[in-house]
Design a protein around this motif. Structure first.
Motif, PDB file in Angstrom:
ATOM      1  N   GLU A 196      35.548  21.922   5.823  1.00 25.61           N
ATOM      2  CA  GLU A 196      35.178  20.518   6.075  1.00 25.61           C
ATOM      3  C   GLU A 196      35.832  20.009   7.361  1.00 25.61           C
ATOM      4  O   GLU A 196      35.176  19.380   8.201  1.00 25.61           O
ATOM      5  CB  GLU A 196      35.587  19.647   4.869  1.00 25.61           C
ATOM      6  CG  GLU A 196      35.230  18.184   5.044  1.00 25.61           C
ATOM      7  CD  GLU A 196      34.484  17.581   3.854  1.00 25.61           C
ATOM      8  OE1 GLU A 196      34.297  18.263   2.826  1.00 25.61           O
ATOM      9  OE2 GLU A 196      34.076  16.419   3.964  1.00 25.61           O
ATOM     10  N   LEU A 197      37.130  20.309   7.527  1.00 25.14           N
ATOM     11  CA  LEU A 197      37.843  19.834   8.714  1.00 25.14           C
ATOM     12  C   LEU A 197      37.357  20.541   9.980  1.00 25.14           C
ATOM     13  O   LEU A 197      37.188  19.919  11.036  1.00 25.14           O
ATOM     14  CB  LEU A 197      39.349  20.034   8.542  1.00 25.14           C
ATOM     15  CG  LEU A 197      40.013  19.153   7.487  1.00 25.14           C
ATOM     16  CD1 LEU A 197      41.458  19.586   7.275  1.00 25.14           C
ATOM     17  CD2 LEU A 197      39.966  17.679   7.885  1.00 25.14           C
ATOM     18  N   MET A 198      37.127  21.846   9.867  1.00 28.06           N
ATOM     19  CA  MET A 198      36.700  22.616  11.044  1.00 28.06           C
ATOM     20  C   MET A 198      35.332  22.144  11.524  1.00 28.06           C
ATOM     21  O   MET A 198      35.130  21.891  12.721  1.00 28.06           O
ATOM     22  CB  MET A 198      36.670  24.107  10.690  1.00 28.06           C
ATOM     23  CG  MET A 198      36.233  24.990  11.834  1.00 28.06           C
ATOM     24  SD  MET A 198      36.679  26.741  11.594  1.00 28.06           S
ATOM     25  CE  MET A 198      35.753  27.163  10.143  1.00 28.06           C
ATOM     26  N   LEU A 212      33.530  12.780   7.187  1.00 27.37           N
ATOM     27  CA  LEU A 212      34.393  13.539   6.273  1.00 27.37           C
ATOM     28  C   LEU A 212      34.311  12.950   4.866  1.00 27.37           C
ATOM     29  O   LEU A 212      34.221  11.729   4.697  1.00 27.37           O
ATOM     30  CB  LEU A 212      35.851  13.397   6.708  1.00 27.37           C
ATOM     31  CG  LEU A 212      36.352  14.200   7.894  1.00 27.37           C
ATOM     32  CD1 LEU A 212      37.715  13.664   8.311  1.00 27.37           C
ATOM     33  CD2 LEU A 212      36.454  15.681   7.549  1.00 27.37           C
ATOM     34  N   GLY A 213      34.388  13.833   3.864  1.00 29.07           N
ATOM     35  CA  GLY A 213      34.592  13.390   2.494  1.00 29.07           C
ATOM     36  C   GLY A 213      33.578  12.362   2.034  1.00 29.07           C
ATOM     37  O   GLY A 213      32.372  12.544   2.167  1.00 29.07           O
ATOM     38  N   SER A 264      33.757  19.300  10.812  1.00 32.89           N
ATOM     39  CA  SER A 264      33.808  17.905  11.244  1.00 32.89           C
ATOM     40  C   SER A 264      34.454  17.792  12.616  1.00 32.89           C
ATOM     41  O   SER A 264      33.994  17.034  13.475  1.00 32.89           O
ATOM     42  CB  SER A 264      34.587  17.082  10.220  1.00 32.89           C
ATOM     43  OG  SER A 264      34.782  15.776  10.703  1.00 32.89           O
ATOM     44  N   SER A 265      35.518  18.562  12.829  1.00 33.32           N
ATOM     45  CA  SER A 265      36.234  18.533  14.102  1.00 33.32           C
ATOM     46  C   SER A 265      35.319  18.912  15.256  1.00 33.32           C
ATOM     47  O   SER A 265      35.281  18.247  16.287  1.00 33.32           O
ATOM     48  CB  SER A 265      37.408  19.507  14.025  1.00 33.32           C
ATOM     49  OG  SER A 265      37.932  19.773  15.299  1.00 33.32           O
ATOM     50  N   LEU A 266      34.576  19.988  15.075  1.00 30.80           N
ATOM     51  CA  LEU A 266      33.781  20.508  16.186  1.00 30.80           C
ATOM     52  C   LEU A 266      32.475  19.742  16.357  1.00 30.80           C
ATOM     53  O   LEU A 266      31.980  19.581  17.468  1.00 30.80           O
ATOM     54  CB  LEU A 266      33.522  21.999  15.981  1.00 30.80           C
ATOM     55  CG  LEU A 266      34.813  22.833  16.004  1.00 30.80           C
ATOM     56  CD1 LEU A 266      34.550  24.242  15.520  1.00 30.80           C
ATOM     57  CD2 LEU A 266      35.425  22.849  17.401  1.00 30.80           C
ATOM     58  N   ALA A 267      31.906  19.271  15.244  1.00 27.53           N
ATOM     59  CA  ALA A 267      30.618  18.584  15.319  1.00 27.53           C
ATOM     60  C   ALA A 267      30.787  17.086  15.560  1.00 27.53           C
ATOM     61  O   ALA A 267      29.876  16.432  16.070  1.00 27.53           O
ATOM     62  CB  ALA A 267      29.826  18.820  14.040  1.00 27.53           C
ATOM     63  N   GLY A 268      31.945  16.544  15.193  1.00 25.61           N
ATOM     64  CA  GLY A 268      32.096  15.087  15.195  1.00 25.61           C
ATOM     65  C   GLY A 268      31.402  14.478  13.988  1.00 25.61           C
ATOM     66  O   GLY A 268      30.855  13.378  14.063  1.00 25.61           O
ATOM     67  N   ALA A 269      31.436  15.187  12.867  1.00 24.75           N
ATOM     68  CA  ALA A 269      30.732  14.758  11.657  1.00 24.75           C
ATOM     69  C   ALA A 269      31.645  13.936  10.759  1.00 24.75           C
ATOM     70  O   ALA A 269      32.867  13.955  10.906  1.00 24.75           O
ATOM     71  CB  ALA A 269      30.216  15.970  10.897  1.00 24.75           C
ATOM     72  N   PHE A 322      41.227  12.620  10.620  1.00 23.89           N
ATOM     73  CA  PHE A 322      41.649  13.751   9.803  1.00 23.89           C
ATOM     74  C   PHE A 322      42.922  13.424   9.032  1.00 23.89           C
ATOM     75  O   PHE A 322      43.063  13.760   7.859  1.00 23.89           O
ATOM     76  CB  PHE A 322      41.896  14.973  10.689  1.00 23.89           C
ATOM     77  CG  PHE A 322      40.635  15.603  11.157  1.00 23.89           C
ATOM     78  CD1 PHE A 322      39.438  14.910  11.122  1.00 23.89           C
ATOM     79  CD2 PHE A 322      40.622  16.900  11.617  1.00 23.89           C
ATOM     80  CE1 PHE A 322      38.259  15.479  11.544  1.00 23.89           C
ATOM     81  CE2 PHE A 322      39.453  17.479  12.040  1.00 23.89           C
ATOM     82  CZ  PHE A 322      38.273  16.775  12.013  1.00 23.89           C
ATOM     83  N   GLN A 354      39.069  13.101  16.990  1.00 26.53           N
ATOM     84  CA  GLN A 354      39.041  12.783  15.572  1.00 26.53           C
ATOM     85  C   GLN A 354      40.358  12.986  14.844  1.00 26.53           C
ATOM     86  O   GLN A 354      40.395  12.915  13.616  1.00 26.53           O
ATOM     87  CB  GLN A 354      38.000  13.675  14.890  1.00 26.53           C
ATOM     88  CG  GLN A 354      36.581  13.207  15.129  1.00 26.53           C
ATOM     89  CD  GLN A 354      35.680  14.003  14.255  1.00 26.53           C
ATOM     90  OE1 GLN A 354      35.666  15.220  14.349  1.00 26.53           O
ATOM     91  NE2 GLN A 354      34.950  13.337  13.382  1.00 26.53           N
ATOM     92  N   TYR A 401      42.066  11.198   6.188  1.00 24.78           N
ATOM     93  CA  TYR A 401      41.368  11.944   5.128  1.00 24.78           C
ATOM     94  C   TYR A 401      42.364  12.785   4.325  1.00 24.78           C
ATOM     95  O   TYR A 401      42.338  12.810   3.087  1.00 24.78           O
ATOM     96  CB  TYR A 401      40.297  12.819   5.772  1.00 24.78           C
ATOM     97  CG  TYR A 401      39.527  13.710   4.836  1.00 24.78           C
ATOM     98  CD1 TYR A 401      38.840  13.186   3.745  1.00 24.78           C
ATOM     99  CD2 TYR A 401      39.464  15.088   5.052  1.00 24.78           C
ATOM    100  CE1 TYR A 401      38.115  14.014   2.896  1.00 24.78           C
ATOM    101  CE2 TYR A 401      38.732  15.919   4.218  1.00 24.78           C
ATOM    102  CZ  TYR A 401      38.054  15.373   3.139  1.00 24.78           C
ATOM    103  OH  TYR A 401      37.345  16.196   2.306  1.00 24.78           O
TER     104      TYR A 401
END
Lengths: 336, 336
Positions: free
Chosen positions: A235-237, A246-247, A239-244, B279, B275, B282
């Motif tokens: 989830e973190l990886m 979280l949770g 979200s980090s790379l896509a800018g998506a 993080f 981000q 979260y």
């Protein structure tokens, strides 16, 4: 349950998407994803989803014409603004782009945000591995999974798929980091059957075997603390790379109106073609391992799905009547 | 058990490696890996391994001077012939090279074969995530794990580590795809305690709670079929890209003489620094989740290890007497 020839299912699903406004290529690709899931026995990622996709198109939450906007961050890293496109359309365009880059650079990756549900992950890595490249695919989802030892859903089901070329075709895995899918819990609820202990918590965070209560609660991570750690890292990886998102901020794969803000990540690495036969021998050795008491035989991931696919290409797809009737209605009217 | 100041442990371990023929930089890095494992409460990857490393140097199975030969296969994919070097030395050189490439290309990967045991994987991804990049690390091992439903050990423990930058420092996971480590089974045997049901099979493939029998059998994959699928995919992916041995052909991390033929794989992706705070928020939300009945609190991966590290930097390292005496002897004589 109706048994429908694949060609007929394909024609109707494409027709429905065309009438909803998709370009022909995009309709074909989105329909193919849904049909491949049905062929492989993963109905939770199959035709069931067509009605929601078309509702989302009608509501403006999906733009069925875009392939996403590509922004290269360095020669090997593609960031994609999905522009609310159909998940498979945006994913395929990104994957094709990085597959080509990986031929030259050895490795390339794509991080996608703002695209819709991309369906069965194995689809993507299998096509890349069939071209002789190693592929990793990750995607995030709405928060449905509780952290290990915690009471509330805070993590997506965060699946991973990996494809590796072998001389007998792609080796593929595709698994969620949740113990089961929410689809399985809905299925038990539908059939009035209890769920096993340990699958899920209810809305108060208490263990439950009642699938109706589990629907409003949280699914367990697979494999205890380790599966939780993996799901959280994915989830973190991503979200980090896509800018998506979280949770619990993730939206748009389980509703009809919200813009989808989960992320997808693909990594493609140029394969080493010299070892295909060693891999096939190794997989044979595993396949032939004497089974433990209580097990019929040792399975290689994805092989059961491929056998089912071959069979269903002959027999047709077994589709729940309600789902097939909905597909027919959608293909006639282009809306639910 | 002896409590030894970290500086003293470091001096003795480096001295032992220098006397065995390592260059100063290589001795310092190899010693650091062992000490970091002790600091974080992973003694199976700690000083226990020093004697074997030095025996392997003496037997010519490790060349303690080389950093490996680098062969770029495209701008972003590094293949490394480890030339039988010390695992951490070869891994670090490869990782530094691809970290730099990823700054320019967005992504880079390194596949390594012919290097020795690289130790605790979290070490590597943590340093990369601390520089603002996402890192994935995989390594294979001797076959110790049985396939799901099978009787014999055919898979390595095949761990994965992932590091992701956050505003509060690196988020890190590091886990084997086996249910437990062989080190834990040896530890139970040493203490004369039974192992829980489901951990392992004996040499005949029957379930056992006797750690002595489990030592000659096979460990279960974590998380059943899913953990098996992951471990198998990691083994094939790493072997494919590195050109490493598979399954029972893997040698050289548990013996004193065989050239090590497992593989390692690192992937580094340029991070999105925007981000970090989302993080941290979260992770706070997860940390504060009300615990399930029977759990004290929800843990974030790696945090217990980091707390232990901070404590042991103050108190010193608790080291088994036999291990510390061996380190002292090695530091005086440069051989066992």
């Amino acid at each position: 349950m109706t048994l429908v020839p694949v060609s007929e299912v394909r024609a109707k699903a494409e027709e429905a998407l065309l009438k909803a406004g998709a370009d022909p290529d995009n309709a074909a690709l989105q329909a193919d994803l849904l049909i491949e899931a049905e062929l492989r026995g993963v109905p939770s990622h199959g035709l069931l989803r067509l009605e929601r996709l078309i509702r989302r198109i009608g509501n403006g939450a999906i733009d069925p014409r875009t392939r996403g906007r590509h922004d290269w961050r360095g020669d090997g890293l593609l960031h994609v603004d999905g522009q609310n496109g159909l998940g498979p359309v945006v994913a395929r365009a990104a994957l094709d782009a990085i597959s080509e880059r990986a031929r030259r650079l050895g490795v390339a990756a794509a991080a996608i945000v703002g695209s819709n549900h991309i369906g069965m992950l194995s689809y993507y890595v299998e096509t890349i591995a069939a071209q002789g490249q190693v592929a990793i695919a990750l995607t995030t989802s709405e928060a449905l999974v509780h952290p290990y030892g915690g009471r509330t859903a805070l993590l997506g089901t965060n699946p991973i798929a990996i494809g590796v070329p072998t001389s007998n075709g792609p080796f593929v895995i595709d698994l969620a980091t949740s113990l089961v899918s929410m689809g399985e819990i809905h299925d038990r609820a539908h059939r009035g059957q209890p769920i096993p202990e340990g699958w899920a918590l209810d809305a108060e965070g208490e263990p439950t075997t009642d699938p109706e209560k589990a629907k409003h609660g949280a699914i367990a991570p697979f494999g205890g603390a380790k599966g939780y750690a993996l799901g959280l890292a994915f989830e973190l990886m991503v979200s980090s790379l896509a800018g998506a998102a979280l949770g619990r901020d993730v939206r748009g794969t389980l509703d009809d109106t919200a813009f989808c803000n989960k992320g997808d990540l693909f990594i493609v690495i140029e394969g080493n073609s010299g070892q295909g036969e060693a891999f096939s021998r190794y997989l044979d050795l595993i396949r032939q391992t004497p089974p433990e008491a209580g097990y019929e035989r040792v399975l290689i991931p994805n092989e059961r799905a491929l056998a089912q696919r071959a069979e269903r290409l002959e027999t047709g797809l077994p589709i729940a009547d309600a789902v097939w009737n909905a597909v027919l209605k959608l293909s006639e009217e282009g809306k639910p």
